[in-house]
Design a protein around this motif. Structure first.
Motif, PDB file in Angstrom:
ATOM      1  N   GLY A  35       0.791  -1.225   0.000  1.00 30.00           N
ATOM      2  CA  GLY A  35       0.000   0.000   0.000  1.00 30.00           C
ATOM      3  C   GLY A  35       0.815   1.261   0.000  1.00 30.00           C
ATOM      4  O   GLY A  35       0.349   2.307  -0.464  1.00 30.00           O
ATOM      5  N   SER A  36       2.061   1.191   0.507  1.00 33.43           N
ATOM      6  CA  SER A  36       2.925   2.380   0.517  1.00 33.43           C
ATOM      7  C   SER A  36       4.370   1.935   0.636  1.00 33.43           C
ATOM      8  O   SER A  36       4.668   0.774   0.964  1.00 33.43           O
ATOM      9  CB  SER A  36       2.565   3.309   1.680  1.00 33.43           C
ATOM     10  OG  SER A  36       2.958   2.731   2.918  1.00 33.43           O
TER      11      SER A  36
ATOM     12  N   THR B 270      -4.638   0.116  -9.339  1.00 28.97           N
ATOM     13  CA  THR B 270      -4.544  -1.230  -8.770  1.00 28.97           C
ATOM     14  C   THR B 270      -5.077  -2.263  -9.750  1.00 28.97           C
ATOM     15  O   THR B 270      -4.447  -3.303  -9.984  1.00 28.97           O
ATOM     16  CB  THR B 270      -5.332  -1.312  -7.445  1.00 28.97           C
ATOM     17  OG1 THR B 270      -4.760  -0.391  -6.502  1.00 28.97           O
ATOM     18  CG2 THR B 270      -5.300  -2.717  -6.869  1.00 28.97           C
TER      19      THR B 270
ATOM     20  N   ALA C  35      -0.774  -4.399   3.205  1.00 25.30           N
ATOM     21  CA  ALA C  35      -1.348  -3.084   3.487  1.00 25.30           C
ATOM     22  C   ALA C  35      -1.676  -2.985   4.968  1.00 25.30           C
ATOM     23  O   ALA C  35      -2.375  -3.849   5.510  1.00 25.30           O
ATOM     24  CB  ALA C  35      -2.600  -2.849   2.645  1.00 25.30           C
TER      25      ALA C  35
ATOM     26  N   SER D  16      -2.395   1.683  -4.121  1.00 24.90           N
ATOM     27  CA  SER D  16      -3.382   1.817  -3.048  1.00 24.90           C
ATOM     28  C   SER D  16      -4.774   1.605  -3.618  1.00 24.90           C
ATOM     29  O   SER D  16      -5.208   2.331  -4.527  1.00 24.90           O
ATOM     30  CB  SER D  16      -3.294   3.201  -2.397  1.00 24.90           C
ATOM     31  OG  SER D  16      -4.378   3.405  -1.507  1.00 24.90           O
TER      32      SER D  16
ATOM     33  N   ASN E 240      -6.993  -2.555   5.274  1.00 20.24           N
ATOM     34  CA  ASN E 240      -6.519  -3.297   4.103  1.00 20.24           C
ATOM     35  C   ASN E 240      -7.592  -3.318   3.016  1.00 20.24           C
ATOM     36  O   ASN E 240      -8.537  -4.101   3.073  1.00 20.24           O
ATOM     37  CB  ASN E 240      -6.144  -4.724   4.498  1.00 20.24           C
ATOM     38  CG  ASN E 240      -5.763  -5.590   3.302  1.00 20.24           C
ATOM     39  OD1 ASN E 240      -5.441  -5.070   2.230  1.00 20.24           O
ATOM     40  ND2 ASN E 240      -5.812  -6.899   3.485  1.00 20.24           N
TER      41      ASN E 240
ATOM     42  N   LEU F 153      -6.454  -3.480  -0.291  1.00 21.32           N
ATOM     43  CA  LEU F 153      -5.823  -4.171  -1.409  1.00 21.32           C
ATOM     44  C   LEU F 153      -6.305  -5.604  -1.564  1.00 21.32           C
ATOM     45  O   LEU F 153      -6.703  -6.030  -2.657  1.00 21.32           O
ATOM     46  CB  LEU F 153      -4.293  -4.162  -1.228  1.00 21.32           C
ATOM     47  CG  LEU F 153      -3.527  -2.982  -1.807  1.00 21.32           C
ATOM     48  CD1 LEU F 153      -2.058  -3.071  -1.417  1.00 21.32           C
ATOM     49  CD2 LEU F 153      -3.681  -2.942  -3.324  1.00 21.32           C
TER      50      LEU F 153
END
Length: 428
Positions: free
Chosen positions: A276-277, A312, A332, A304, A336, A338
């Motif tokens: 996510g990052s 995504t 993530a 993200s 979450n 994802l």
């Protein structure tokens, strides 16, 4: 015995042993190592029948070298070091345990004679394990585990007791299953096989040793005995003629050619980690590192599902579009998105592996555990476990990944067994 030019480069010491199909020489300049030199001889019935078969040494050496490479790359400990020449390989010097361990998937051969009433083709699940004491004079009698333990053997300083017998037992089954899975990729049934173990004179470790070649197993293409390619064809000859020996040689060559294919993946899968990052990179790198231990390539991407769902899904489509078997791992923290978004939009497996933090981890985990209906992503917390779960999925269609998983399972069991024995010894 004639040696190749590659063998002459070694400084050979004394001949340590000679069997029906090979000779073993000490390597004077490599302590703890030997040269295993194959012969152009084929035998059956404890050498009651024996013949010269030109080229057999090279065929057998090529076969056994490939088999040991496959097993070693999977993680099985063996005596094999390297193929030295067309007809010889270098191995760790071992004191051999005089037992042949036989693992059977299908009932045939001597098993039927010793077990009247069992029909040929009976399938053993789990596999059937037997052991035979190597004694030509007594025609290699079958032994029980109790006989082996009570023999109180000691080789290279290692006493052969219950722990060692259990390790050989488990290792034989694992070796059989790895090779069975590998041969299945060539549409061949590994019916049964024999292996031997030795104790490394330098490390005192119990390891798989000797050779594994076309004398060591029964191999039926398409599961059809009439197509058998192993030494049983030679055993079954009513009369040994030049034409018959050529047929036997062609079978051995067929096996040595196919066995090289066992080292190649039949289908290459991959893992794609979506994080996510950038702050999740260390967690994701642990997943990639664990994947590499299984020989699985792993890509790491940043996206993200909350802030850029279109991107995504574009990344997802990119990996779906090239036909490569893929397992997605969603990394993530906090909420979450994802894993659920990926699971709802792909039929590929999705594994959640959230990087939990001490402060909000107990709350954040629910976004990975409680899914809407129709979503099937699984959740694991350990990066190593995420890689293992992905490997188990990909291993269903990749025998090399499966072999690494099977060897790791064996090695974990052996480690626990040996640790328990050391602990018991300390208590005593």
């Amino acid at each position: 015995m004639l040696f190749s030019k590659a063998t002459y480069k070694l400084k050979l010491g004394q001949k340590l042993a000679e069997g029906k199909t090979k000779e073993i020489y000490e390597l004077a300049d490599q302590p703890g190592h030997v040269l295993v030199q194959s012969k152009d001889q084929i035998t059956a019935g404890n050498a009651a029948r024996k013949d010269q078969m030109e080229g057999k040494a090279a065929i057998s050496n090529r076969t056994t070298s490939c088999v040991f490479r496959l097993l070693q790359e999977a993680g099985i400990k063996t005596a094999f070091v390297r193929q030295q020449s067309d007809t010889a390989f270098v191995a760790a010097r071992c004191e051999m345990i005089p037992i042949e361990w036989v693992c059977r998937r299908v009932a045939t051969g001597s098993f039927l004679k010793r077990n009247p009433g069992v029909k040929e083709g009976y399938r053993f699940s789990p596999v059937k394990l037997e052991m035979f004491f190597k004694d030509d004079a007594s025609n290699d009698p079958q032994w029980s585990e109790e006989q082996l333990i009570e023999a109180k053997f000691c080789f290279a300083g290692l006493a052969i007791g219950r722990c060692e017998v259990d390790i050989m037992n488990r290792s034989t089954v694992a070796v059989f299953e790895i090779l069975e899975k590998a041969w299945a990729t060539q549409n061949c049934t590994l019916v049964d096989m024999k292996v031997e173990f030795g104790v490394n004179v330098m490390t005192k470790e119990l390891i798989l040793a000797d050779v594994i070649d076309n004398d060591s197993w029964r191999l039926w293409p398409a599961g059809d005995r009439s197509q058998q390619k192993d030494k049983q064809v030679y055993r079954d000859l009513k009369e040994v003629t030049p034409e018959a020996m050529q047929m036997v040689k062609r079978n051995f060559e067929w096996v040595s050619e196919r066995v090289q294919l066992l080292l190649e993946p039949q289908s290459q899968g991959r893992v794609v980690v979506l994080m996510g990052s950038a702050s999740d990179l260390a967690h994701s790198e642990r997943i990639r590192s664990a994947c590499s231990s299984y020989g699985i390539p792993c890509d790491i991407r940043v996206t993200s599902a909350h802030k850029g769902p279109d991107e995504t899904l574009r990344i997802k489509a990119q990996y779906e579009g090239d036909g490569v078997a893929t397992v997605f791992v969603a990394v993530a923290g906090r909420s979450n998105g994802l894993g659920p978004v990926m699971s709802g939009n792909t039929v590929y497996p999705v594994i959640n592996c959230p990087p939990l933090t001490p402060d909000w981890g107990a709350q954040d985990i629910w976004s990975s555990l409680r899914m809407p209906s129709g979503l099937g992503c699984t959740t694991v917390l350990s990066p190593d476990a995420a890689a293992q779960s992905a490997a188990q999925i990909l291993g269903l269609s990749d025998h090399l990944v499966w072999a690494k998983l099977r060897a790791a399972m064996l090695n974990t069991w052996i480690s626990l067994k040996q640790t328990d024995r050391k602990l018991q010894a300390c208590n005593l």
